[in-house]
Write a protein that holds these residues in place. Structure first.
Motif, PDB file in Angstrom:
ATOM      1  N   LYS A 154       0.821  -1.215   0.000  1.00  0.00           N
ATOM      2  CA  LYS A 154       0.000   0.000   0.000  1.00  0.00           C
ATOM      3  C   LYS A 154       0.854   1.265   0.000  1.00  0.00           C
ATOM      4  O   LYS A 154       0.574   2.219  -0.714  1.00  0.00           O
ATOM      5  N   GLU A 155       1.910   1.248   0.815  1.00  0.00           N
ATOM      6  CA  GLU A 155       2.763   2.435   0.853  1.00  0.00           C
ATOM      7  C   GLU A 155       3.545   2.587  -0.449  1.00  0.00           C
ATOM      8  O   GLU A 155       3.781   3.690  -0.913  1.00  0.00           O
ATOM      9  N   VAL A 156       3.914   1.462  -1.008  1.00  0.00           N
ATOM     10  CA  VAL A 156       4.620   1.500  -2.296  1.00  0.00           C
ATOM     11  C   VAL A 156       3.744   2.182  -3.345  1.00  0.00           C
ATOM     12  O   VAL A 156       4.203   3.049  -4.101  1.00  0.00           O
ATOM     13  N   LEU A 218      -1.910   9.408   4.837  1.00  0.00           N
ATOM     14  CA  LEU A 218      -2.394   9.027   6.167  1.00  0.00           C
ATOM     15  C   LEU A 218      -2.416   7.501   6.193  1.00  0.00           C
ATOM     16  O   LEU A 218      -3.345   6.866   5.694  1.00  0.00           O
ATOM     17  N   ASP A 219      -1.357   6.968   6.734  1.00  0.00           N
ATOM     18  CA  ASP A 219      -1.157   5.533   6.696  1.00  0.00           C
ATOM     19  C   ASP A 219      -1.950   4.898   7.837  1.00  0.00           C
ATOM     20  O   ASP A 219      -1.926   5.391   8.960  1.00  0.00           O
ATOM     21  N   GLU A 220      -2.650   3.823   7.530  1.00  0.00           N
ATOM     22  CA  GLU A 220      -3.479   3.118   8.507  1.00  0.00           C
ATOM     23  C   GLU A 220      -4.496   4.046   9.154  1.00  0.00           C
ATOM     24  O   GLU A 220      -4.604   4.156  10.375  1.00  0.00           O
ATOM     25  N   ILE A 221      -5.255   4.688   8.312  1.00  0.00           N
ATOM     26  CA  ILE A 221      -6.189   5.721   8.774  1.00  0.00           C
ATOM     27  C   ILE A 221      -7.295   5.134   9.641  1.00  0.00           C
ATOM     28  O   ILE A 221      -7.835   5.829  10.509  1.00  0.00           O
ATOM     29  N   VAL A 337       3.759  -9.498   0.319  1.00  0.00           N
ATOM     30  CA  VAL A 337       5.063  -9.186  -0.282  1.00  0.00           C
ATOM     31  C   VAL A 337       6.123  -8.947   0.795  1.00  0.00           C
ATOM     32  O   VAL A 337       7.282  -9.311   0.635  1.00  0.00           O
ATOM     33  N   ARG A 338       5.712  -8.347   1.900  1.00  0.00           N
ATOM     34  CA  ARG A 338       6.676  -8.090   2.969  1.00  0.00           C
ATOM     35  C   ARG A 338       7.291  -9.407   3.439  1.00  0.00           C
ATOM     36  O   ARG A 338       8.501  -9.513   3.627  1.00  0.00           O
ATOM     37  N   GLU A 339       6.446 -10.413   3.625  1.00  0.00           N
ATOM     38  CA  GLU A 339       6.939 -11.706   4.072  1.00  0.00           C
ATOM     39  C   GLU A 339       7.829 -12.357   3.010  1.00  0.00           C
ATOM     40  O   GLU A 339       8.864 -12.947   3.328  1.00  0.00           O
TER      41      GLU A 339
HETATM   42 MG   LIG Z   1       2.013  -0.053   5.530  1.00  0.00          MG
END
Ligand SMILES: [Mg+2]
Ligand SMILES: Nc1ncnc2c1ncn2[C@@H]1O[C@H](COP(=O)(O)OP(=O)(O)O)[C@@H](O)[C@H]1O
Length: 440
Positions: A154-156, A218-221, A337-339
């Protein structure tokens, strides 16, 4: 990447700044710590502070902490004086950069600190659709909600939208609504006037103002308190904010991107998220598919991450053995993807020989799938060692344990823990202090 250099300007600092600029950093300079703090309070943010070792580094790191400016501090100075370097580290600097500046060292430091200009990797049809929509809406000023499971990118994507927008040359500021204590979030977002509350020693510009003319993520709003949501709505609707304790609204021009790993509609239905705010933000909705729903991407991701981490560790990139590929393709990737990135990072470090074999592929939930009985036993044991203890205590153990598992590599540990490097850094700082206190 914004670099703030603190100390008297000379030819060597000039040369170091130039190297950083060539690496894409925007560099500002202030002659001393007071001037640097004034700049930060005025909203000229920085990701990295490089401070002359002759400055009072403890004063700087204390002030940053006190005023909650989260950024890495690195000291620089002439190498010969090794006590200086040690003292700087003790005073809270993360590294010591010797002068005259070395191009490779500076590049390495910048790379370690920036969450780098991200390439967006994809191949699958569902991701292609998402990217196409992202590109379509990027040039407009429309607010966007990006949803998806944790680790789906999401941040990407938020960063990508900013880079493809008309605001690309302007700031991209991100606030993690989940990571900041609730009572501080308002001042973090909107800033405060001097004396607005105990501890407000000086006026402070908030993230909204810092992002003016650019993009605010606004991350994790969904984690934002409902009372603060009302203020957020007002800020978005009226395109202006009030600093905490301020009496003059500040006009702003912002584009807002928001991410969530919850179903916001459901949050609205259950009264945890304001419906009007939801409609205000939800002009465009990008839904990122889970990695298990786009298995075609796994191969291209593994190639990319093998290359990335081989390079970072100065080893030759190895191919995956067929068995390793089979494991990767057969797994359900709860951490997305993080994992996968963590798994490949570990695989690169563990591989020996001419290929990355399946032994180097360590999957966090595999034992559960393969042998549910054993897994249940382990789970029970784990539960027993957790129950009866405070969340803080368990959290601390988990964080320190993960860090040690990653041989002290913070980036890697933060990824596994699913927290930002910044959050990890703050936690470790906290623990460092209590450890010191316990020792004393
Ligand atoms: Mg994130
Ligand atoms: N499409 C992608 N291309 C490259 N890297 C990605 C992509 N999607 C995710 N990643 C990587 O996976 C990790 C998690 O991504 P992030 O955007 O932080 O996920 P989220 O915010 O959804 O939890 C990051 O390290 C990021 O670099």
């Amino acid at each position: 990447m914004r670099l703030l250099v603190v100390g008297a300007y000379d030819a060597q600092i000039g040369a170091a700044s130039k190297m950083a600029k060539e690496r894409g950093a925007s560099v500002t300079h202030s002659p001393d710590i007071d001037a640097a703090l004034a700049m930060l309070r005025a909203g000229k943010g920085a990701d990295l502070v490089m401070v002359d070792v002759r400055q009072n580094i403890r004063k700087l790191t204390d002030a940053l902490k006190e005023e909650r400016f989260f950024m890495t501090v690195i000291a620089f100075g002439v190498e010969a004086k090794s006590e200086d370097a040690a003292a700087a580290i003790r005073a809270g600097a993360k590294e010591f950069l010797p002068l005259p500046p070395d191009e490779k060292l500076i590049a390495a430091v910048l790379e370690a600190i920036t969450e780098e200009t991200q390439s967006v990797i994809y191949k699958s049809a569902p991701m292609e659709k998402v990217i196409k929509l992202a590109l379509q809406v990027a040039p407009s000023d429309a607010h966007v909600i990006i949803s998806g499971e944790s680790g789906t990118g999401k941040e990407v994507i938020a960063n990508y939208i900013h880079r493809k927008s008309k605001r690309a040359g302007q700031p991209f500021i991100s606030v993690n609504c989940a990571a900041i204590p609730e009572q501080l979030l308002e001042s973090e977002l909107f800033g405060h006037e001097k004396g607005a509350f105990t501890g407000a020693v000086a006026q402070r510009i908030g993230k909204f103002e810092e992002a003016n003319n650019g993009t605010l993520l606004l991350d994790e709003i969904s984690e934002m308190d409902i009372r603060l949501q009302a203020k957020l709505l007002r800020a978005i609707q009226e395109k202006q904010i009030d600093r905490v304790g301020g009496n003059k609204p500040v006009k702003l021009n912002l584009r807002i991107l928001a991410t969530t790993n919850r179903d916001l509609k459901k949050e609205v239905e259950q009264g945890r998220f304001r419906e009007d705010l939801y409609f205000r933000l939800n002009v465009i909705h990008l839904q990122l598919p889970a990695l298990r729903q786009r298995k075609e991407d796994i191969q291209i991701f593994t190639e990319y991450f093998i290359k990335k981490y081989s390079q970072a560790n100065s080893v030759n990139p190895l191919p995956l053995s067929p068995k390793a590929v089979e494991r990767l393709m057969g797994y359900h990737w709860p951490g997305n993807v993080r994992e996968l990135e963590n798994t490949m990072h570990r695989a690169v470090l563990l591989a020996s020989g001419k290929v990355i074999d399946d032994e180097a592929i360590i999957l966090s939930e595999e034992s559960e799938q393969a042998a549910p009985g054993i897994a249940a036993g382990i789970k029970e044991m784990a539960m027993q060692s957790f129950v009866g203890r405070s969340l803080d205590e368990v959290e601390r153990e988990l964080i320190l344990g993960t860090l040690s598992h990653c041989l002290g590599n913070r980036t890697h540990a933060a990824n596994i823990l699913g927290i930002s490097i910044r959050t990890l850094r703050n936690k470790l700082k906290e623990y460092g202090e209590t450890l010191e206190a316990e020792e004393a």
